[in-house]
Design a protein around this motif. Structure first.
Motif, PDB file in Angstrom:
ATOM      1  N   UNK A  23    -113.779 -17.262 -31.371  1.00  0.00           N
ATOM      2  CA  UNK A  23    -114.299 -17.581 -32.705  1.00  0.00           C
ATOM      3  C   UNK A  23    -114.365 -16.316 -33.551  1.00  0.00           C
ATOM      4  N   UNK A  24    -114.199 -16.472 -34.868  1.00  0.00           N
ATOM      5  CA  UNK A  24    -114.357 -15.353 -35.796  1.00  0.00           C
ATOM      6  C   UNK A  24    -114.935 -15.862 -37.102  1.00  0.00           C
ATOM      7  N   UNK A  25    -115.659 -14.958 -37.805  1.00  0.00           N
ATOM      8  CA  UNK A  25    -116.299 -15.349 -39.061  1.00  0.00           C
ATOM      9  C   UNK A  25    -116.672 -14.132 -39.888  1.00  0.00           C
ATOM     10  N   UNK A 123    -112.253 -21.936 -45.201  1.00  0.00           N
ATOM     11  CA  UNK A 123    -111.019 -21.225 -44.900  1.00  0.00           C
ATOM     12  C   UNK A 123    -110.176 -21.047 -46.152  1.00  0.00           C
ATOM     13  N   UNK A 124    -109.219 -20.123 -46.061  1.00  0.00           N
ATOM     14  CA  UNK A 124    -108.274 -19.932 -47.152  1.00  0.00           C
ATOM     15  C   UNK A 124    -107.479 -21.209 -47.384  1.00  0.00           C
ATOM     16  N   UNK A 125    -107.041 -21.851 -46.272  1.00  0.00           N
ATOM     17  CA  UNK A 125    -106.280 -23.096 -46.378  1.00  0.00           C
ATOM     18  C   UNK A 125    -106.193 -23.763 -45.014  1.00  0.00           C
ATOM     19  N   UNK A 126    -105.597 -24.948 -45.009  1.00  0.00           N
ATOM     20  CA  UNK A 126    -105.371 -25.692 -43.768  1.00  0.00           C
ATOM     21  C   UNK A 126    -104.456 -24.947 -42.808  1.00  0.00           C
ATOM     22  N   UNK A 127    -103.653 -24.018 -43.322  1.00  0.00           N
ATOM     23  CA  UNK A 127    -102.693 -23.289 -42.484  1.00  0.00           C
ATOM     24  C   UNK A 127    -103.371 -22.576 -41.323  1.00  0.00           C
ATOM     25  N   UNK A 128    -104.624 -22.167 -41.506  1.00  0.00           N
ATOM     26  CA  UNK A 128    -105.323 -21.458 -40.426  1.00  0.00           C
ATOM     27  C   UNK A 128    -105.397 -22.309 -39.167  1.00  0.00           C
ATOM     28  N   UNK A 156    -105.991 -15.778 -38.018  1.00  0.00           N
ATOM     29  CA  UNK A 156    -106.282 -14.712 -38.965  1.00  0.00           C
ATOM     30  C   UNK A 156    -105.065 -14.413 -39.849  1.00  0.00           C
ATOM     31  N   UNK A 157    -103.882 -14.389 -39.238  1.00  0.00           N
ATOM     32  CA  UNK A 157    -102.661 -14.113 -39.993  1.00  0.00           C
ATOM     33  C   UNK A 157    -102.395 -15.193 -41.043  1.00  0.00           C
ATOM     34  N   UNK A 158    -102.853 -16.419 -40.765  1.00  0.00           N
ATOM     35  CA  UNK A 158    -102.641 -17.530 -41.704  1.00  0.00           C
ATOM     36  C   UNK A 158    -103.694 -17.589 -42.805  1.00  0.00           C
ATOM     37  N   UNK A 159    -104.695 -16.717 -42.729  1.00  0.00           N
ATOM     38  CA  UNK A 159    -105.702 -16.682 -43.794  1.00  0.00           C
ATOM     39  C   UNK A 159    -107.121 -16.505 -43.314  1.00  0.00           C
ATOM     40  N   UNK A 163    -113.819 -15.607 -47.207  1.00  0.00           N
ATOM     41  CA  UNK A 163    -114.736 -14.563 -47.670  1.00  0.00           C
ATOM     42  C   UNK A 163    -114.420 -13.204 -47.070  1.00  0.00           C
ATOM     43  N   UNK A 164    -113.618 -13.176 -45.978  1.00  0.00           N
ATOM     44  CA  UNK A 164    -113.294 -11.917 -45.335  1.00  0.00           C
ATOM     45  C   UNK A 164    -113.512 -11.968 -43.835  1.00  0.00           C
ATOM     46  N   UNK A 165    -113.687 -10.777 -43.230  1.00  0.00           N
ATOM     47  CA  UNK A 165    -113.759 -10.650 -41.778  1.00  0.00           C
ATOM     48  C   UNK A 165    -114.979  -9.813 -41.400  1.00  0.00           C
ATOM     49  N   UNK A 166    -115.598 -10.168 -40.278  1.00  0.00           N
ATOM     50  CA  UNK A 166    -116.737  -9.350 -39.850  1.00  0.00           C
ATOM     51  C   UNK A 166    -116.959  -9.348 -38.345  1.00  0.00           C
ATOM     52  N   UNK A 167    -116.905 -10.514 -37.683  1.00  0.00           N
ATOM     53  CA  UNK A 167    -117.180 -10.527 -36.245  1.00  0.00           C
ATOM     54  C   UNK A 167    -116.256 -11.506 -35.531  1.00  0.00           C
ATOM     55  N   UNK A 168    -116.144 -11.312 -34.221  1.00  0.00           N
ATOM     56  CA  UNK A 168    -115.313 -12.185 -33.386  1.00  0.00           C
ATOM     57  C   UNK A 168    -115.853 -12.168 -31.968  1.00  0.00           C
ATOM     58  N   UNK A 169    -115.520 -13.220 -31.218  1.00  0.00           N
ATOM     59  CA  UNK A 169    -116.026 -13.348 -29.855  1.00  0.00           C
ATOM     60  C   UNK A 169    -115.017 -14.093 -28.988  1.00  0.00           C
ATOM     61  N   UNK A 170    -114.970 -13.721 -27.710  1.00  0.00           N
ATOM     62  CA  UNK A 170    -114.118 -14.377 -26.718  1.00  0.00           C
ATOM     63  C   UNK A 170    -114.929 -14.590 -25.455  1.00  0.00           C
TER      64      UNK A 170
END
Length: 238
Positions: A23-25, A123-128, A156-159, A163-170
């Motif tokens: 997840x990322x947000x 999201x930027x668009x459905x492409x994500x 991420x590459x699809x958008x 609002x931007x990027x800040x954190x991610x988890x696996x």
């Protein structure tokens, strides 16, 4: 109420039975509240106006023997305002479901398939989510953790989050009560890329050590100092 405008995947590896969430947000420390995974039980990602009890109770219901669909139905009955929630569930049979409330923000939606569900909001668009689904379906030869990283890179590459990027988890579980992989980037300008870098470090410096830990099948574990030194996991004090 914390709002997590997010893109995520909950998934099961058909070959190994492993479960995972990535997840990322654009909020710090997304790994704190979104991913919920249990070995042999399932994986749940909860986001938007996040309700952690969707993950906590959802795993409990899966462990009681309910299917992903039955768990989703029960969660929707219990939640006081499902219109602001988004979550996805994968059960031990690989059945996947997802829900996106009509009051989520921006572009929002989800895609489910055999052994996976991808979802996102603001999201930027459905492409994500489209590119995330394509990535999961085309990387079945990879270990689940690496497969999930590829999915996040594709999203991420699809958008990604508009609002931007800040954190991610696996987070990935295999056969034990403790995780096989549990990595977090809590605050970074490019968290998905940084998560991939940390994963490569963990492959060298953490995962070999974890293979020596006690397991349910071998409570003594396989740790010995000599092997650890040979692999560079231990250093003698000067």
């Amino acid at each position: 109420m914390l709002k997590l405008n997010t893109f995520s995947i909950a998934a099961r590896d058909e070959k190994t039975g492993q479960f995972g969430v990535a997840v990322s947000t654009k909020v710090p420390a997304v790994g704190l509240l979104c991913p919920f995974v249990k070995a042999g039980v399932g994986a749940i990602a909860t986001q938007s106006f996040v309700n952690p009890y969707i993950g906590i109770n959802g795993l409990k219901y899966l462990e009681e023997g309910l299917s992903a669909q039955e768990v989703m139905d029960r969660i929707l009955q219990e939640d006081p305002d499902p219109s602001i929630r988004q979550f996805s569930i994968v059960d031990k049979e690989g059945k996947a479901v997802a829900f996106t409330g009509e009051k989520c923000d921006g572009w929002y939606g989800h895609i489910t398939g055999n052994n996976f569900a991808v979802a996102g909001n603001m999201l930027v668009s459905e492409a994500t989510v489209q590119e995330m689904a394509k990535s999961f379906e085309s990387t079945g030869d990879l270990p689940l953790a690496e497969r999930l990283l590829k999915v996040m890179e594709a999203g991420q590459a699809a958008g990604g989050d508009k609002r931007g990027r800040q954190s991610a988890s696996l987070k990935v579980y295999s056969t034990e009560e403790y995780p096989l992989v549990d990595l977090r980037v809590d605050e970074h300008p490019d968290p998905v890329k940084e998560l991939g870098r940390i994963y490569e470090v963990a492959k060298r410096e953490l995962f070999p050590f974890m293979e020596m830990l006690p397991t349910l099948a071998n409570p003594a574990g396989k740790f010995d100092f000599e092997s650890s030194r040979e692999m560079g996991l231990l250093q003698d004090n000067e």
